[in-house]
Design a protein around this motif. Structure first.
Motif, PDB file in Angstrom:
ATOM      1  N   ILE A   1       0.859  -1.185   0.000  1.00  0.00           N
ATOM      2  CA  ILE A   1       0.000   0.000   0.000  1.00  0.00           C
ATOM      3  C   ILE A   1       0.894   1.233   0.000  1.00  0.00           C
ATOM      4  CG2 ILE A   1      -1.801   1.258   1.225  1.00  0.00           C
ATOM      5  CD1 ILE A   1      -2.716  -1.370   2.412  1.00  0.00           C
TER       6      ILE A   1
ATOM      7  N   PRO B   1       1.151   5.634  -0.692  1.00  0.00           N
ATOM      8  CA  PRO B   1       0.346   6.860  -0.729  1.00  0.00           C
ATOM      9  C   PRO B   1       0.134   7.343  -2.159  1.00  0.00           C
ATOM     10  CG  PRO B   1       2.567   7.334   0.038  1.00  0.00           C
ATOM     11  CD  PRO B   1       2.462   5.842  -0.032  1.00  0.00           C
ATOM     12  N   CYS B   2      -1.003   7.937  -2.395  1.00  0.00           N
ATOM     13  CA  CYS B   2      -1.352   8.453  -3.721  1.00  0.00           C
ATOM     14  C   CYS B   2      -1.251   9.976  -3.708  1.00  0.00           C
ATOM     15  CB  CYS B   2      -2.759   8.016  -4.107  1.00  0.00           C
ATOM     16  SG  CYS B   2      -3.341   8.685  -5.669  1.00  0.00           S
TER      17      CYS B   2
ATOM     18  N   THR C   1      -5.207   5.624  -2.000  1.00  0.00           N
ATOM     19  CA  THR C   1      -3.940   4.900  -1.872  1.00  0.00           C
ATOM     20  C   THR C   1      -3.767   3.986  -3.071  1.00  0.00           C
ATOM     21  OG1 THR C   1      -5.023   3.173  -0.545  1.00  0.00           O
ATOM     22  CG2 THR C   1      -3.895   4.946   0.657  1.00  0.00           C
TER      23      THR C   1
ATOM     24  N   THR D   1      -1.152  13.275   2.241  1.00  0.00           N
ATOM     25  CA  THR D   1      -0.576  12.605   1.081  1.00  0.00           C
ATOM     26  C   THR D   1      -0.382  13.543  -0.102  1.00  0.00           C
ATOM     27  OG1 THR D   1      -2.782  11.973   0.347  1.00  0.00           O
ATOM     28  CG2 THR D   1      -1.596  10.414   1.735  1.00  0.00           C
TER      29      THR D   1
END
Length: 418
Positions: free
Chosen positions: A6, A8-9, A159, A399
């Motif tokens: 996973i 971060p976006c 994400t 993020t």
């Protein structure tokens, strides 16, 4: 081995919203068309026919062709899951019939190009691709199988879920020994064999759950006193969502550390098999009172079991579930049953005294080996261990997503179908 990471976006919210909005519109188009044919013609469309029909109605392809296929196939996978549940004896299972405004966008390996530590995600001909920089941990992976753009409703952020094949092979089996593990609500686990038992303590896990329940109760009471739709009402709802998201991340961190400690003990004992007590039905049809019910509901034994399974597989150890009925009530010395109170088990027949969780651990091993608990003596050595690098996660940073409202448009304006 295949693993999911996973990340971060950092995409702007309108861009990420538009991608998942397009996937939701395509899924809804397949769902509506399918049930319309069933209702008017009495004919059940196959996946091939439904997909071809959907493709013919797409005037513009807003995503990669295989990302569109993933959105279309989501409906038929849900139908297959419903059939399997009904076949397994659950006639109340229903076929998917709800429209989805948003849906997770999936990029398959055919839409992914990897150059060093940079992934390029194709959005189809004429659309701008997306670039994703991988961390150093994933720079040398064997191949990237799938990428998903997932929206966390609690954390209110996007994400990346990156599925990779890291090229690693399971290690050789540490040995032929067998250890048992007794999962608990106070002590997360007791792991050991007939010679040595290790009690894994994690008070932070229980304290985090109890503190979260208190904070959640106070927030819920404050929300109940406000007028629905007011600014204070909405602000408290956002606070509640952030609180749940943070607690979810903290618990996931602690559960991973506990499961890692369980597997480490099995490797140290040179075990080839872990016998795990099966507690999946611990709360079925049982009312233990208000406080006990809260403790049982906060006990994430399913997550720990899942984490232990794949971590043990990476070490070459197999996991076996064992029925643990009466394992904490049977005396390992004389075999009589007695329901203990507190953390110390004291037998009323022979006077034996020992740690309650250690008694459960050795009886699980006895039930697996001999078919009945109470056939093996208590381990002569009992140790305590705290998971390594145990800490509560700090408040997460942003993020980088711009806090702009959702850029929603009707499917007709997106030209998803003619």
């Amino acid at each position: 081995m295949i693993r999911t990471y996973i990340l971060p976006c950092t995409l702007p919210c309108p861009v990420a919203d538009a991608l998942n909005l397009a996937s939701g519109a395509i899924y809804t188009q397949v769902l509506v068309s399918h049930w319309r044919v069933v209702r008017h013609r009495g004919q059940w469309l196959s996946e091939k026919a439904g997909t071809r029909w959907s493709d013919s109605r797409l005037a513009v392809k807003p995503l990669h062709a295989h990302s569109i296929d993933a959105a279309q196939q989501g409906f038929y996978k849900a139908c297959a899951a419903t059939r399997a549940l009904r076949k397994a004896g659950m006639p109340e299972a229903k076929f998917p019939h709800w429209r989805k405004r948003f849906r997770t966008t999936i990029w398959k390996n055919t839409a992914i190009k990897k150059a060093s530590a940079v992934l390029t995600l194709s959005n189809g001909k004429g659309n701008q691709p997306i670039t994703l920089t991988l961390p150093a941990l994933l720079a040398e992976v064997l191949r990237v199988l799938e990428v998903r753009l997932v929206y966390d409703k609690r954390a209110r952020r996007y994400t990346w879920h990156v599925v990779v094949e890291n090229g690693r092979q399971p290690t050789t089996i540490p040995g032929s020994n067998t250890v048992s593990a007794d999962l608990g609500e106070i002590h997360p686990a007791v792991v050991g064999d007939s010679d040595e038992a290790t009690i894994i303590g994690c008070r932070e896990r229980r304290a985090a759950s109890q503190g979260h329940a208190k904070r959640l109760a106070s927030l819920t009471a404050a929300i109940a006193k406000t007028r629905q739709g007011s600014r204070r009402y909405k602000r408290l709802l956002r606070t509640k969502a952030r609180l749940k998201a943070k607690h979810k991340r903290v618990m996931r961190d602690l559960e991973h550390k506990v499961s890692r400690a369980i597997v480490q003990v099995a490797v140290e004992r040179q075990a080839g098999t872990i016998i795990l007590g099966d507690v999946r039905d611990v709360a079925d049809g049982v009312n233990l009172g208000r406080q006990s019910n809260q403790k049982i509901s906060q006990w994430n034994h399913g997550k720990i079991r899942t984490y232990v399974e794949y971590k043990a597989q990476a070490e070459g150890i197999r996991l076996v579930l064992q029925d643990e009925h009466y394992t904490s009530q049977t005396c390992p010395q004389c075999g009589s049953r007695h329901k203990p109170h507190g953390r110390v088990y004291t037998c009323v027949q022979c006077g034996f005294s020992g740690h309650r969780d250690v008694v459960g651990q050795i009886n699980i091993l006895s039930a697996y080996t001999y078919g009945l608990p109470g056939k093996l003596p208590l381990p002569h050595t009992v140790k305590y261990r705290i998971p390594q690098q145990l800490r509560v996660l700090r408040r997460c940073q942003g993020t980088g997503q711009a806090p702009q409202p959702v850029a929603w448009r009707p499917p007709e304006q997106l030209r998803l179908w003619s």
